[in-house]
Design an enzyme around this catalytic site. Structure first.
Site, PDB file in Angstrom:
ATOM      1  CB  ALA A 323      -0.944  -0.028   1.186  1.00 13.57           C
ATOM      2  NE  ARG A 324       1.398   5.618  -2.125  1.00  6.75           N
ATOM      3  CZ  ARG A 324       1.164   4.836  -3.181  1.00  6.75           C
ATOM      4  NH1 ARG A 324       1.406   3.541  -3.105  1.00  6.75           N
ATOM      5  NH2 ARG A 324       0.726   5.356  -4.306  1.00  6.75           N
ATOM      6  CD  GLU A 353       8.096   4.438  -2.087  1.00  6.78           C
ATOM      7  OE1 GLU A 353       7.886   4.840  -3.248  1.00  6.78           O
ATOM      8  OE2 GLU A 353       7.381   3.611  -1.515  1.00  6.78           O
ATOM      9  CG  HIS A 372       6.296   2.140  -5.190  1.00  7.44           C
ATOM     10  ND1 HIS A 372       5.996   3.276  -4.480  1.00  7.44           N
ATOM     11  CD2 HIS A 372       5.112   1.722  -5.720  1.00  7.44           C
ATOM     12  CE1 HIS A 372       4.707   3.548  -4.584  1.00  7.44           C
ATOM     13  NE2 HIS A 372       4.144   2.611  -5.335  1.00  7.44           N
ATOM     14  CG  LEU A 373       9.448  -3.445  -8.372  1.00  7.45           C
ATOM     15  CD1 LEU A 373      10.190  -4.781  -8.484  1.00  7.45           C
ATOM     16  CD2 LEU A 373       9.712  -2.600  -9.605  1.00  7.45           C
ATOM     17  CB  ALA A 375       1.673   0.015 -10.443  1.00  5.03           C
TER      18      ALA A 375
HETATM   19  N1  LIG Z   1       2.618  -0.698  -4.553  1.00  2.00           N
HETATM   20  C1  LIG Z   1       2.018  -0.250  -5.622  1.00  2.00           C
HETATM   21  O1  LIG Z   1       2.633  -0.110  -6.670  1.00  2.00           O
HETATM   22  C2  LIG Z   1       0.583   0.100  -5.563  1.00  2.00           C
HETATM   23  C3  LIG Z   1       0.049   0.566  -4.407  1.00  2.00           C
HETATM   24  N2  LIG Z   1      -1.270   0.891  -4.345  1.00  2.00           N
HETATM   25  C4  LIG Z   1      -1.779   1.375  -3.063  1.00  2.00           C
HETATM   26  O2  LIG Z   1      -2.852   0.559  -2.687  1.00  2.00           O
HETATM   27  C5  LIG Z   1      -3.900   1.373  -2.189  1.00  2.00           C
HETATM   28  C6  LIG Z   1      -5.222   0.700  -2.447  1.00  2.00           C
HETATM   29  O3  LIG Z   1      -5.492   0.689  -3.826  1.00  2.00           O
HETATM   30  P1  LIG Z   1      -6.935   0.289  -4.358  1.00  2.00           P
HETATM   31  O4  LIG Z   1      -7.327  -1.007  -3.779  1.00  2.00           O
HETATM   32  O5  LIG Z   1      -6.889   0.410  -5.822  1.00  2.00           O
HETATM   33  O6  LIG Z   1      -7.804   1.459  -3.727  1.00  2.00           O
HETATM   34  P2  LIG Z   1      -9.315   1.369  -3.286  1.00  2.00           P
HETATM   35  O7  LIG Z   1      -9.717   2.760  -3.049  1.00  2.00           O
HETATM   36  O8  LIG Z   1     -10.071   0.540  -4.262  1.00  2.00           O
HETATM   37  O9  LIG Z   1      -9.270   0.591  -1.908  1.00  2.00           O
HETATM   38  C7  LIG Z   1      -8.853   1.145  -0.708  1.00  2.00           C
HETATM   39  C8  LIG Z   1      -9.722   0.566   0.383  1.00  2.00           C
HETATM   40  O10 LIG Z   1      -9.180   0.952   1.634  1.00  2.00           O
HETATM   41  C9  LIG Z   1     -10.288   1.160   2.480  1.00  2.00           C
HETATM   42  N3  LIG Z   1      -9.896   1.906   3.666  1.00  2.00           N
HETATM   43  C10 LIG Z   1      -9.844   3.253   3.817  1.00  2.00           C
HETATM   44  N4  LIG Z   1      -9.485   3.545   5.083  1.00  2.00           N
HETATM   45  C11 LIG Z   1      -9.306   2.365   5.719  1.00  2.00           C
HETATM   46  C12 LIG Z   1      -8.944   2.031   7.033  1.00  2.00           C
HETATM   47  N5  LIG Z   1      -8.676   2.950   7.957  1.00  2.00           N
HETATM   48  N6  LIG Z   1      -8.840   0.722   7.342  1.00  2.00           N
HETATM   49  C13 LIG Z   1      -9.102  -0.222   6.419  1.00  2.00           C
HETATM   50  N7  LIG Z   1      -9.469   0.043   5.158  1.00  2.00           N
HETATM   51  C14 LIG Z   1      -9.570   1.331   4.814  1.00  2.00           C
HETATM   52  C15 LIG Z   1     -11.296   1.828   1.620  1.00  2.00           C
HETATM   53  O11 LIG Z   1     -12.593   1.709   2.151  1.00  2.00           O
HETATM   54  C16 LIG Z   1     -11.158   1.079   0.326  1.00  2.00           C
HETATM   55  O12 LIG Z   1     -12.055   0.002   0.253  1.00  2.00           O
HETATM   56  C17 LIG Z   1      -3.730   2.699  -2.924  1.00  2.00           C
HETATM   57  O13 LIG Z   1      -4.222   3.773  -2.165  1.00  2.00           O
HETATM   58  C18 LIG Z   1      -2.264   2.805  -3.120  1.00  2.00           C
HETATM   59  O14 LIG Z   1      -1.705   3.530  -2.074  1.00  2.00           O
HETATM   60  C19 LIG Z   1      -2.100   0.745  -5.419  1.00  2.00           C
HETATM   61  C20 LIG Z   1      -1.613   0.296  -6.604  1.00  2.00           C
HETATM   62  C21 LIG Z   1      -0.219  -0.044  -6.784  1.00  2.00           C
HETATM   63  O1  LIG Z   2      -0.875   3.302  -8.214  1.00  2.00           O
HETATM   64  C1  LIG Z   2      -0.296   3.406  -7.126  1.00  2.00           C
HETATM   65  O2  LIG Z   2      -0.840   3.830  -6.100  1.00  2.00           O
HETATM   66  C2  LIG Z   2       1.096   3.042  -7.031  1.00  2.00           C
HETATM   67  O3  LIG Z   2       1.620   3.038  -5.949  1.00  2.00           O
HETATM   68  C3  LIG Z   2       1.854   2.799  -8.241  1.00  2.00           C
HETATM   69  O4  LIG Z   2       2.927   3.688  -8.190  1.00  2.00           O
HETATM   70  P1  LIG Z   2       3.822   3.968  -9.478  1.00  2.00           P
HETATM   71  O5  LIG Z   2       2.938   4.548 -10.508  1.00  2.00           O
HETATM   72  O6  LIG Z   2       4.389   2.658  -9.899  1.00  2.00           O
HETATM   73  O7  LIG Z   2       4.859   4.933  -9.000  1.00  2.00           O
END
Ligand SMILES: NC(=O)C1=CN([C@@H]2O[C@H](COP(=O)(O)OP(=O)(O)OC[C@H]3O[C@@H](n4cnc5c(N)ncnc54)[C@H](O)[C@@H]3O)[C@@H](O)[C@H]2O)C=CC1
Ligand SMILES: O=C(O)C(=O)COP(=O)(O)O
Length: 638
Positions: A323-324, A353, A372-373, A375
């Site tokens: 997530a983050r 990062e 941070h892979l 995506a």
């Molecule tokens: N590592 C990476 O490359 C990537 C990381 N991410 C991260 O993953 C996160 C989630 O992405 P999606 O699932 O697409 O977003 P999303 O918005 O579909 O899901 C996030 C969920 O977290 C829930 N939430 C909010 N506050 C919360 C809390 N306090 N406790 C528990 N759940 C809570 C929301 O209700 C929602 O259902 C993004 O915000 C992003 O930071 C997303 C894509 C790639």
């Molecule tokens: O979509 C997200 O939230 C991600 O964390 C993906 O990050 P990036 O676009 O690979 O730097």
């Protein structure tokens, strides 16, 4: 003052002939919501006056759209031309899009078909601030911090920030909103990639894949050291049951895991349908063997895993974070790893990062890390690039993106139906504020929407934003008001806008029957505009045949199409008045495009509403003032 009046209407013939000439481009189009121009709907059609009854039209008149505005905007302050992508030419008439991190080629192609694309990766914060004032859009991933300084440095030119991915924690949303800059993201294209990476980390962690690989590569063969744990039958707590979290849950079920989830906002039936039980935060963390984090980084989720919460976990728990980084207190995680409370962690994301080279967390032998892979698959990156390019191009065209993060999302079909009302709302705001004397003193505005529809079916955010824009623009020093910042600017100016929705017996086909704007506690330049017990300045309008009309001023009913500018004139109702005023305007070359007379009763007071194409000269207006039957008049710019 009388509360009702009768109305005669004069429709201009050219208005009708203009309709006859309408082409396919005449169908209503959603108005530009981001590029609001001051005179978004002025018509230049010159007409002569002829009495005629209102007639329904077969063709609708083309709606004013202002979608060229962003395209052609060039800030006077922007002198530095952005660096072009090699081989590309910079065309000053097209918008400039700065892409500050690597974006898939399909998205770049789409952008290049629309504007000047400047791919400048690894910009320092200073360089980004330097460049931004010559850019209309900025596209970032997670590596670019879009701070308040960036919006300040943009000097009003930056209209949209596109986040090529989901998390928008690297964009200062409050600052974006204050500066009227739309933020859009690409929320769907990398879901599966992130979920797959989560599962990859989960399995790699459980079976010590990374550590064992390094060991083999260093010439060792340590079969007993890297005995792992099985996943089947173990409890996985998915924290955040959104797009990524639910895909992780689905895959984990396939691995035979027992999946529970905590998400305060997720619908329980969606989880249940997947065989996942939604539980409380404490229940999730205290019963899980594996915890996988999938919530956004927000003020409430920051450091949600900390010393206190680690203390509640099962000894030997394993943690995955795609997530983050900021959702974990990283120092607390190091302590929990050292104490053995946390057996292992698999981390794709970090609070800083890249993390410092000597980060105790990254260097910990029971931590595996990726840069941070989540995506970063070919498929996801192409998908994200297209998703964000489309959203940014749409926004630059003045359309509201379905993925807007800091503006109400209005579905295209709703937008299309609301389009003429959006124009009407802005014009009513503009009229009302000009009718008040001393605009800065306006503090309280009430908007009454009359509609045949259930009040819950009427989303008025867009209309309210446009009324706000109409009120604020004429009384502010060039405040740029749009859907993104309307509420913020209204609040800043101490303007309180209340709304009332009244169900009336009208056509359910129309989203709104009428919009009435009432301003309290203000004097009016035109006494007849004041009505009601509270002495409010009142204007009301409707959309007729797709065109916004003014239908009420104070207690008088009028009927004038809101095009060009407007003269309101209260006079004693007597023969020859229309001709007398019409002649004055005609002699001074001012074209009348629409006229209506609303009177209280025969030979009593009447209000003449005259739509004029040009702005009359002072002397023309004073001639009108000298007509003996004219008691008061006002010229209003639309
Ligand atoms: N590592 C990476 O490359 C990537 C990381 N991410 C991260 O993953 C996160 C989630 O992405 P999606 O699932 O697409 O977003 P999303 O918005 O579909 O899901 C996030 C969920 O977290 C829930 N939430 C909010 N506050 C919360 C809390 N306090 N406790 C528990 N759940 C809570 C929301 O209700 C929602 O259902 C993004 O915000 C992003 O930071 C997303 C894509 C790639
Ligand atoms: O979509 C997200 O939230 C991600 O964390 C993906 O990050 P990036 O676009 O690979 O730097």
């Amino acid at each position: 003052m009388a509360s009702s009046s009768t109305t005669n209407s004069i429709l201009s013939p050219s208005f009708l002939s203009g309709l006859a000439n309408s082409t396919s481009t005449d169908s209503p189009r959603p108005p530009s919501l981001l590029s609001f121009l001051p005179n978004s709907s002025s018509s230049s059609t010159a007409v002569s006056i002829k009495l005629s009854d209102r007639r329904p039209r077969n063709n609708r008149r083309s709606l004013p759209v202002t979608n060229a505005a962003i395209k052609t905007t060039s800030s006077p302050s922007s002198t530095a031309a952005p660096t072009e992508t090699p081989g590309a030419t910079h065309d000053a008439s097209r918008p400039t899009i700065l892409v500050s991190e690597k974006l898939g080629s399909a998205g770049l192609d789409l952008l290049r078909g629309f504007g000047n694309v400047d791919c400048s990766y690894d910009l320092s914060p200073e360089d980004l601030c330097r460049k931004i004032s010559s850019c209309d859009a900025l596209i970032v991933r997670s590596g670019t911090k879009v701070t308040r300084e960036v919006f300040e440095a943009a000097k009003g030119r930056l209209k949209v920030v596109g986040r090529a991915g989901v998390g928008i924690d690297n964009v200062d949303l409050q600052a974006a909103t204050e500066f009227g800059c739309l933020v859009v993201n690409a929320p769907t294209a990398n879901t599966v990639a992130a979920a797959e990476h989560g599962i990859a980390l989960l399995a790699a962690m459980a079976r010590n894949v990374a550590q064992a690989d390094a060991s083999v590569k260093s010439g060792k063969w340590e079969r007993t050291k890297y005995v792992g744990v099985s996943m089947v039958g173990k409890t996985l707590a998915v924290m955040g049951f959104g797009k990524v979290g639910s895909e992780v849950a689905r895959r984990a079920k396939g691995l035979g895991m027992h999946v529970i989830s905590h998400d305060p906002y997720a619908p329980a039936d969606r989880a249940r349908a997947m065989g996942v039980e939604l539980v409380s935060f404490d229940q999730a963390i205290s019963t899980a063997d594996f915890i996988s984090l999938h919530m956004p980084l927000t003020p409430t989720t920051r450091k949600i895993l900390n010393d206190d919460t680690f203390a509640k976990m099962k000894p030997g728990v394993r943690i995955v974070n795609v997530a983050r980084g900021g959702v974990i207190d990283e120092d607390a995680l190091v302590r929990a790893l050292d104490s053995g409370k946390v057996a292992q962690a698999a981390l794709d994301v970090f609070s800083q990062e890249p993390p410092p080279k000597d980060s105790k967390l990254v260097q910990h032998e029971r931590v595996i890390a990726t840069p941070h892979l989540g995506a970063s698959t070919k498929e996801a990156q192409e998908g994200v690039a297209i998703e964000i390019a489309e959203a940014v191009v749409g926004a630059l065209n003045g359309e509201l993106s379905a993925t807007a993060v800091n503006a109400p999302m209005v579905p295209p079909e709703v937008l299309s139906a609301l389009a003429p009302f959006v124009t009407l709302a802005e014009k009513l705001g503009r009229l009302a504020v000009q009718l008040a004397s001393g605009g800065e003193g306006i503090k309280s505005v009430k908007v009454v929407y009359r509609s045949a529809r259930d009040p819950d079916d009427l989303d008025t955010r867009l209309l309210r934003a446009m009324i706000t824009k109409g009120i604020i623009e004429p009384i502010s020093d060039g405040s740029y008001v749009n859907l993104v910042n309307a509420d913020f600017i209204a609040k800043q100016k101490g303007l309180r806008i209340s709304e009332e929705r009244i169900v009336v017996d009208a056509s359910p086909e129309m989203p709104v029957h009428s919009i009435e704007v009432l301003m309290s506690n203000v004097d009016s330049k035109f006494g007849s505009a004041v009505a009601g017990e509270g002495g409010d300045v009142v204007v009301e309008g409707r959309v007729k045949y797709g065109v916004p009309h003014l239908t009420k001023v104070g207690g008088f009913e009028v009927d004038v199409s809101l095009e060009g500018n407007l003269i309101l004139c209260r006079q004693v109702d007597r023969p020859g008045m229309i001709g007398e005023v019409g002649n004055i305007l005609g002699e001074d070359n001012v074209n009348v495009n629409f006229m209506s007379v609303g009177r209280m009763a025969r030979k009593k007071q009447a209000i003449m509403a005259i739509g004029v194409d040009e702005e009359p000269q002072e002397q023309t207006l004073s001639k009108i003032g000298k007509v003996s039957a004219v008691e008061e008049f006002v010229f209003l710019k639309l």
